[in-house]
Motif scaffolding. Structure first.
Motif, mmCIF file in Angstrom:
data_model
loop_
_atom_site.group_PDB
_atom_site.id
_atom_site.type_symbol
_atom_site.label_atom_id
_atom_site.label_comp_id
_atom_site.label_asym_id
_atom_site.label_seq_id
_atom_site.Cartn_x
_atom_site.Cartn_y
_atom_site.Cartn_z
ATOM 1 N N ARG B 75 -30.594 -5.626 22.797
ATOM 2 C CA ARG B 75 -30.194 -6.455 23.924
ATOM 3 C C ARG B 75 -30.789 -7.856 23.848
ATOM 4 N N VAL B 77 -33.813 -9.078 23.539
ATOM 5 C CA VAL B 77 -35.064 -9.501 24.191
ATOM 6 C C VAL B 77 -36.123 -9.837 23.154
ATOM 7 N N TYR B 95 -38.443 -2.317 25.490
ATOM 8 C CA TYR B 95 -37.389 -2.032 26.472
ATOM 9 C C TYR B 95 -36.771 -0.646 26.230
ATOM 10 N N THR C 343 -34.335 -10.747 29.469
ATOM 11 C CA THR C 343 -33.046 -10.494 28.802
ATOM 12 C C THR C 343 -32.076 -11.653 29.035
#
Lengths: 386, 386, 386
Positions: B75, B77, B95, C343
């Motif tokens: 994602r 990050v 995460y 994010t």
């Protein structure tokens, strides 16, 4: 990216006979603008000012003020970052020694390359400067477009016996929101609590709208161009009514009985307001909304008074400090300033010019937009900043 | 929006044989860049560095340093936000447990989805790392483009007996303004008040311009590519003249009589300067302008000295702390830093590359721009950051 | 410039059956959203709230709450800058006296221009408001699109005996990253150190993935639309393994022996999560990710409990303050908040939607994106903000 247009083309395409005004987000080029008060620039002093998005150096040399672009031709650095003035009428770039003469802009030397073929053949941009009524005016435009200063100030402003005092400050809105706020006959609604009313010899309504004939256009070929709005020919509204009840009334001083009927307001190219009999009878307020960049303007606030003697001058100077500056320029106009600043976001992306919903008395503002579009001598573009 | 081009296409279309240089706003890809000093990264230590717009993690594992993109594949990050290093050679995303091996970038596990088909089949971007002369170098580029480090540093920098000391700091300008400021023979004008002159064994003119033959290009197929400028073949200017009067002269120390004639300056791909006999005879300054992003660079300043013994090393270390760091890297180069930072706005929208007005000695800078355009191994694009 | 598209068209062109979701950067229009708790708005009180990029005024008048665009029709200024409420159900613009009725949005007067033809013929935008379970809901959309509130909240939320307590705060990420973080079965990995585990009657694994049949779509014509994920039909992972070694394990409380098997999570249009048996058995967490603008959302966190008596209410209120708010909404969800915020940068330019690398259990998130694209009643556009 610089290719992004200054003004949204979709919006420009939607307005009709005041297209030029919408395009003049950075102001009208080829006009005279005040940048400082004369007393702020002593002999030999150098200052940096901004005008229509351009950074300029101004310097007083043997009494006369000169203005030059504050950006070296060589690598584009601001000369003001570390001003090297080895002679009184030149400035040398701190980085590589490019040296310019204030009077002409001529590149007179490159200290480290004294035989460069550029010397004597290149010029930095300079602009004409005049001083009048205690203000330093710069003509921001092209050499072949210079017009007399008198055509860019309200009628009478240059009168010989007029004494002018004032102040300036930066306002965080486009210059046009300043001009429209000042000229707007309706916006008096925001001044209903002003402390200035205690010093005036007439009262404020909460609004007033022009009757036929109140508005007059001034478009003589050799003179200032402006829109005059005569408040004597207005219908005043003293009480605000909601659902049949009076909910608010214009402030009236017990000390006075007259109304504002004697006041006339007018707005002139390139963005200067004249308010007669204001802040009180016998005085005239002149104020400029000088474009600094897209979203800020220099608010040059002045009050003028015809004076006959030194005693007159002293009295006016005292009244200015004690009354007209604190209650007028600071207090009354302070409300105008925040009003402009909170209006800015709606117009910042240009769509405000087509999404606004004007009412009947705003016709005077439309007259101003049309007149400015007709007579503005040029529109400052992003490419002018390069 | 990412589709906005990194460099204004109008500008790219206007430059001729140094188009690649103008496009390399984010730096040249497929080159070696120093990111930290070796002593800044102890065993097992993790740091975040930036390079050509990319955020990287570097970690030292059993003595060797590895570099990996600091952005989880899943994602997007930053892994560094809360680094979970459960084993010495892996990092696990905080995460969802995506786990990568530093040596290879391989996705070795997803802790919460141990049977995912992605495991063992995906890799995060890693870059080769080498250490030399106390610096950690990262090769920012594609696997099939790796060249030896020796081709990306000035000749002699890797000599075995050379001791190198230095510091680094972030400068708020594009990396190219750093490189050009350093290589620029004329900019010595800004150093005329430097305290360093008290510690030098030769004097500074206020400028000097190359005579024919002073500039030499180095473009061997297997070696560093650079432009060398031999100050011994320069005409020095000691006095600055305006309107016939000497207004400024180069600083001369009473302690020394020589000139800067022995100094040669050269600039090398991907953006590293070598100044011989500087800050004094017997020393060589090497400095890198490492692109961090469009508008900042890491200024890696080092001074090298050939040393024969431990006593030599101690003497140099002491002199570095007492003299060369405060008066050279901090004082002298401090002027260079602010010069670059105030030059930045003119070039930020790319139009500076066409609006500048270079003079004759700037030909050496044009040589550098052309050489970089010819030999840069790739141009970092916005799409490389995704 | 406003013509820059809200979402990168290149990205929109690359996604398939969840294109609408990618386009809904400002949220789905024509849905009900909570903006405040009822107790935050007393009788006669005025508040400014933001919703899908629009600034709104809400006011409680004789018990009922009304919502109106906080921008005067005339010159676009915020009415809230200096709210002039001369009667209980109107607001008058401080600038020129445009006066609007809260119940209808009608322009009922222009105080300074009482005979304007605009009066009674223009309306400012108003939105329907309902209060339920202690929350103020606003229907942000078009008059002819109003649907019942019950279709925009999770099933059972409106049950009569349900007591709901909560809080809200602004999170610096797009609303979709909030919804996906909440619904994501894998992200439990970040909660492994939560203090909440000491108050729960079941344990957390480090991850769990849905078995076939775990996920169920709810798409009844007259009801809420959502995706339900039954954790009872998941495979739990208790230990994280790297290179054959267990490196991390899910937290287990010594006080309990069960697992999280009884919990089901579901996400509903327009962006609201229901977590059953959470933060503990007997409670249900409902949370909204209300779009404020492109990069922020209001995180409205609530916990509901069926109550039968005043004693029940008091017990729940006490437990909420002592346990569920500090350890759940603040502690446990505090981790969710920073996860969303870090994010955000990857998705901010929209490319994250195509550059992400989802793994098998993320299929539930894709189901949500597709369902939202099918049933979202409209996509808020930049032009809706004008």
């Amino acid at each position: 990216m610089n290719e992004e247009p200054l003004v949204n083309p979709e919006v420009v395409g939607m307005v009709g006979d005041w297209k030029g005004y919408v395009e003049a987000k950075l102001g009208f080029r080829n006009h005279w603008y005040p940048v400082r008060f004369s007393k702020e620039l002593g002999e030999g002093q150098l200052e940096v000012v901004q005008l229509l998005g351009e950074k300029l150096l101004i310097k007083r040399i043997e009494g006369k003020v000169y203005a030059m672009r504050d950006r070296c031709l060589h690598r584009g650095v601001p000369l003001s970052r570390k001003p090297d003035c080895y002679t009184k009428d030149t400035i040398t770039c701190w980085y590589h020694g490019y040296t310019y003469r204030f009077q002409t802009g001529e590149l007179v030397n490159i200290l480290a390359v004294p035989d460069s073929r550029l010397i004597g053949r290149r010029k930095i941009v300079t602009y004409p400067v005049e001083e009048a009524q205690g203000l330093i005016f710069v003509f921001l435009g092209d050499e072949d477009q210079v017009h007399p200063l008198k055509n860019d100030v309200p009628p009478g402003f240059l009168d010989e016996n007029r004494m002018v005092l004032g102040k300036h400050r930066v306002v965080n809105s486009n210059w046009r929101l300043g001009a429209e706020n000042g000229f707007d006959a309706l916006h008096i609604f925001i001044h209903k609590d002003t402390t200035l009313r205690h010093y005036r010899t007439f009262n404020f309504p909460i609004g007033h709208t022009p009757k036929p004939g109140a508005v007059q256009l001034v478009e003589d070929a050799d003179g200032p161009k402006g829109v005059m709005d005569d408040f004597a020919q207005h219908d005043a509204v003293w009480d605000g009514v909601i659902d049949g009840e009076v909910v608010v009334s214009g402030p009236r001083s017990e000390k006075v009985s007259g109304t504002s009927a004697s006041v006339g307001t007018s707005v002139w190219l390139p963005g200067v307001l004249m308010v007669e009999s204001f802040p009180t009878v016998g005085l005239t307020q002149y104020e400029w909304y000088v474009p600094l960049d897209e979203s800020t303007h220099l608010y040059v606030q002045t009050i003028g008074k015809p004076v006959e003697s030194e005693a007159d001058r002293i009295t006016f100077a005292n009244d200015f400090e004690a009354i007209w500056k604190p209650h007028g320029l600071d207090g009354f106009n302070g409300d105008d300033i925040w009003a402009r600043e909170v209006t800015e976001p709606f117009y910042a992306d240009d769509f405000g010019w087509v999404d606004e919903m004007l009412c009947e008395p705003d016709e005077t503002i439309l007259q101003w937009r049309r007149l400015a579009s007709r007579h503005g001598r040029g529109i400052q573009q992003k490419s002018d900043l390069r």
